[in-house]
Design a protein around this motif. Structure first.
Motif, PDB file in Angstrom:
ATOM      1  N   ALA A 149       0.722  -1.182   0.007  1.00  0.00           N
ATOM      2  CA  ALA A 149       0.108   0.078  -0.093  1.00  0.00           C
ATOM      3  C   ALA A 149       0.772   1.146   0.020  1.00  0.00           C
ATOM      4  O   ALA A 149       0.453   2.338  -0.678  1.00  0.00           O
ATOM      5  CB  ALA A 149      -1.033  -0.153   1.182  1.00  0.00           C
ATOM      6  N   ASP A 150       1.841   1.207   0.932  1.00  0.00           N
ATOM      7  CA  ASP A 150       2.934   2.362   0.774  1.00  0.00           C
ATOM      8  C   ASP A 150       3.507   2.348  -0.675  1.00  0.00           C
ATOM      9  O   ASP A 150       3.752   3.868  -1.103  1.00  0.00           O
ATOM     10  CB  ASP A 150       3.960   2.222   1.810  1.00  0.00           C
ATOM     11  CG  ASP A 150       3.599   2.300   3.219  1.00  0.00           C
ATOM     12  OD1 ASP A 150       2.573   2.947   3.490  1.00  0.00           O
ATOM     13  OD2 ASP A 150       4.277   1.649   4.051  1.00  0.00           O
TER      14      ASP A 150
ATOM     15  N   GLN B 195       2.127   2.018  -3.544  1.00  0.00           N
ATOM     16  CA  GLN B 195       1.102   2.754  -4.222  1.00  0.00           C
ATOM     17  C   GLN B 195       1.103   4.037  -3.917  1.00  0.00           C
ATOM     18  O   GLN B 195       0.725   5.109  -4.770  1.00  0.00           O
ATOM     19  CB  GLN B 195      -0.575   1.940  -3.665  1.00  0.00           C
ATOM     20  CG  GLN B 195      -1.465   2.423  -4.707  1.00  0.00           C
ATOM     21  CD  GLN B 195      -1.586   2.122  -6.296  1.00  0.00           C
ATOM     22  OE1 GLN B 195      -0.933   1.275  -6.555  1.00  0.00           O
ATOM     23  NE2 GLN B 195      -2.203   2.940  -6.892  1.00  0.00           N
ATOM     24  N   THR B 196       1.142   4.531  -2.528  1.00  0.00           N
ATOM     25  CA  THR B 196       1.031   5.879  -2.281  1.00  0.00           C
ATOM     26  C   THR B 196       2.346   6.562  -2.612  1.00  0.00           C
ATOM     27  O   THR B 196       2.143   7.756  -3.135  1.00  0.00           O
ATOM     28  CB  THR B 196       0.853   5.975  -0.712  1.00  0.00           C
ATOM     29  OG1 THR B 196       0.032   5.154  -0.132  1.00  0.00           O
ATOM     30  CG2 THR B 196       0.845   7.160  -0.131  1.00  0.00           C
TER      31      THR B 196
ATOM     32  N   ARG C 260      -1.973  -3.058  -3.047  1.00  0.00           N
ATOM     33  CA  ARG C 260      -2.054  -1.895  -3.847  1.00  0.00           C
ATOM     34  C   ARG C 260      -3.729  -1.551  -3.673  1.00  0.00           C
ATOM     35  O   ARG C 260      -3.743  -0.103  -3.666  1.00  0.00           O
ATOM     36  CB  ARG C 260      -1.861  -2.382  -5.373  1.00  0.00           C
ATOM     37  CG  ARG C 260      -0.348  -2.897  -5.560  1.00  0.00           C
ATOM     38  CD  ARG C 260       0.475  -1.206  -5.201  1.00  0.00           C
ATOM     39  NE  ARG C 260       1.976  -1.723  -5.806  1.00  0.00           N
ATOM     40  CZ  ARG C 260       2.500  -1.149  -6.499  1.00  0.00           C
ATOM     41  NH1 ARG C 260       1.831   0.085  -7.110  1.00  0.00           N
ATOM     42  NH2 ARG C 260       3.611  -1.364  -6.734  1.00  0.00           N
TER      43      ARG C 260
ATOM     44  N   GLY D  84      -3.902   0.864  -0.560  1.00  0.00           N
ATOM     45  CA  GLY D  84      -3.207   1.860  -0.958  1.00  0.00           C
ATOM     46  C   GLY D  84      -4.042   2.911  -1.513  1.00  0.00           C
ATOM     47  O   GLY D  84      -4.558   4.026  -1.395  1.00  0.00           O
TER      48      GLY D  84
ATOM     49  N   SER E 287      -7.063   4.090   0.322  1.00  0.00           N
ATOM     50  CA  SER E 287      -6.454   5.256   1.252  1.00  0.00           C
ATOM     51  C   SER E 287      -6.352   6.303   0.579  1.00  0.00           C
ATOM     52  O   SER E 287      -6.676   7.561   1.103  1.00  0.00           O
ATOM     53  CB  SER E 287      -5.099   4.714   1.933  1.00  0.00           C
ATOM     54  OG  SER E 287      -4.783   5.982   2.542  1.00  0.00           O
TER      55      SER E 287
END
Lengths: 456, 68
Positions: free
Chosen positions: A113-114, A116-117, B43, B46, B49
């Motif tokens: 996720a990071d 992606q950020t 992904r 993310g 978010s």
């Protein structure tokens, strides 16, 4: 138009601060639960996350964090430090800071996720500057490696849906220009300030007029180094498009600010502003001595807090970067901003060819030689537009009297030692001791003359 | 066109559906499929978010196929 972006950009200042407040509370709760580093810091400050009800309480009660603290934590709890907020198995990417400070490299874990950020925080700045799906973008910043800036651009370009043209850093500028011509139409360029200058100079030498060769450009985007306003105007004229600028770092996981459609030159012809992406990164501008917020229009140190990062978030991290604060209220906007073109440092760090170089690191390399008495250094823009670094070294009397061959050996050893410490190649020339200054207090050995050389 | 409109209208709800599907890939016995499932899941987390799923009420999107 992006409805995703406009949802944030349409917020009022109170709505934006409500979002920041909720994210800060969630961050503190998570960091307190999952990171012994932050739990200890918060406990030592005598606060508990549930008592941080709003942004004012956050600024008043949550302590700053510093590079030295993060490095000490890593030493005690290698390799990520006890500030890592996720299971080690969820780290998908490892980023390191440059390590040229001589102090050590901060380590950052990134979850999927990071990552992606991280990509989005590059894409966001470029989207706002005009990069769109189906565009072709030249990325002149060295790619890959361990840094956030090495990974972010390629991720960001893909997130936007553009086509990335990312030549290897070792390719000559002439060869890069060949590629640019070959893959036209070219719509966007991302480069350091100095490299954009260099490219512009080489095009001039080759008889290429950028605005004629690349008429489809919507923007050129720079970061990392300051520049004179006159230079910015000339760049816009030569390239026939808007000059944009972003502010970012590894701690910010990409860009924390960027110019909007107006670009780096303001509507009044003066310096423009970079709006802060405050729903992603909470930014404070403080007096480095008092730790209190500076007044509108004043310079201060930028302090950042990642609002959505999972693995290695920073909380009230003191960047050491000196910025001029332009508040939202002065601009009829919900977003605070910082002034373009003049980001500086509170320590003596210099950004040279993408490397963070602290004079202390050069001191440690040069003054370790018993033959050396004193030295001075200067960074400047050479006649060919490239950044050049020269150190003038005065040898002690006995060494100064040695043979030419021995002096050559010393010069070579100095060059190698400096390169190893800083990752920057520097020319070494010898000078008489009398030509160099006498320091009676703190040595100011370095001068940065690059902006003087930005003449087009 | 209707389907496209709905996706654009509520990307948070769409991503939540995708995340649930990625979860099923994570459970695969094939490590290469499970690994890619985890990649997709992360992904999407993310992306959610970035869209503001944690502040959807403040931002004006609900994630339930509606806008405020």
């Amino acid at each position: 138009m992006s409805t995703m972006l406009s949802a944030y950009e349409a917020l009022s200042r109170p709505d934006l601060e409500a979002i920041q407040s909720r994210r800060v509370r969630a961050l503190l709760t998570r960091a307190y639960r999952d990171s012994s580093f932050y739990r200890t810091k918060i406990d030592e400050a005598g606060v508990s996350p549930e008592r941080i009800a709003d942004l004012a309480a956050f600024r008043e009660r949550v302590p700053f964090s510093t590079k030295a603290e993060l490095l000490a934590d890593q030493d005690r709890h290698p390799p990520f430090g006890s500030r890592l907020c996720v299971d080690r198995r969820d780290v998908a990417l490892i980023n390191l800071t440059g390590g040229t400070s001589g102090q050590g490299q901060e380590t950052y874990g990134r979850t999927q996720a990071d990552v992606q950020t991280l990509g989005y925080l590059h894409a966001l700045a470029w989207y706002r500057a005009g990069l769109r799906p189906d565009h072709t973008v030249l990325n002149c910043v060295p790619t890959g490696g361990m840094t956030t800036g090495g990974w972010g651009p390629s991720e960001g370009i893909r997130i936007i849906g553009a086509t990335g043209l990312t030549p290897p850093a070792a390719l000559s500028t002439e060869a890069k220009i060949d590629l640019m011509l070959r893959f036209r139409p070219l719509h966007f360029i991302y480069a350091s300030t100095n490299y954009l200058h260099r490219m512009t100079e080489v095009m001039g030498q080759l008889g290429i007029v950028p605005r004629e060769a690349f008429p489809d450009l919507v923007g050129v985007f720079i970061a990392a180094e300051g520049y004179p306003l006159e230079w910015a105007r000339r760049i816009q004229d030569l390239w026939g498009c808007t000059l944009h600028e972003g502010y970012g770092s590894t701690q910010c996981v990409g860009f924390a600010a960027g110019t909007g459609p107006q670009g780096a030159i303001g509507p009044d012809g003066g310096r423009g502003v970079m709006e802060l992406f405050e729903w992603m990164t909470l930014c404070e501008v403080i007096d480095p001595e008092s730790g209190q917020a500076v007044a509108p229009g004043e310079e201060g140190e930028l302090v950042v807090t990642n609002l959505t990062i999972e693995a290695s978030p920073v909380i009230r991290f003191r960047t050491g970067d000196r910025v001029r604060f332009v508040p939202a209220a002065d601009r009829a906007s919900a977003l605070n901003a910082i002034e373009c073109g003049g980001i500086g440092r509170y320590d003596d760090m210099m950004k040279i060819r993408g490397n963070n170089v602290w004079p202390d690191a050069v001191d440690a390399a040069v003054l370790a030689f018993a033959e050396v008495d004193e030295y001075v250094g200067r960074v400047f823009t050479a006649d060919d537009g490239k950044t050049d670094v020269e150190i003038r070294v005065a040898l002690k009397a006995a060494a100064a009297a040695c043979s030419e061959a021995e002096r050559g050996r010393i010069a070579g050893a100095l060059r190698d030692a400096v390169k190893e410490r800083t990752n920057v190649a520097m020319r070494v020339v010898f000078a008489d001791r009398a030509e160099l200054p006498e320091y009676t207090y703190k040595a100011r050995r370095w001068s940065d003359e690059r902006q003087k050389g930005y003449r087009l | 066109m209707t389907e496209k409109h709905e996706m654009v209208h509520d990307p948070i709800a769409t991503l939540r559906q995708m995340q649930a599907l990625a979860d099923t890939l994570c459970l695969s016995d094939d490590p290469l499929i499970a690994g890619q499932g985890r990649h997709l899941h992360g992904r999407i987390t993310g992306f959610l978010s970035l869209l503001g799923d944690d502040v959807a009420d403040l931002l004006g999107v609900t994630g339930n196929g509606e806008t405020r």
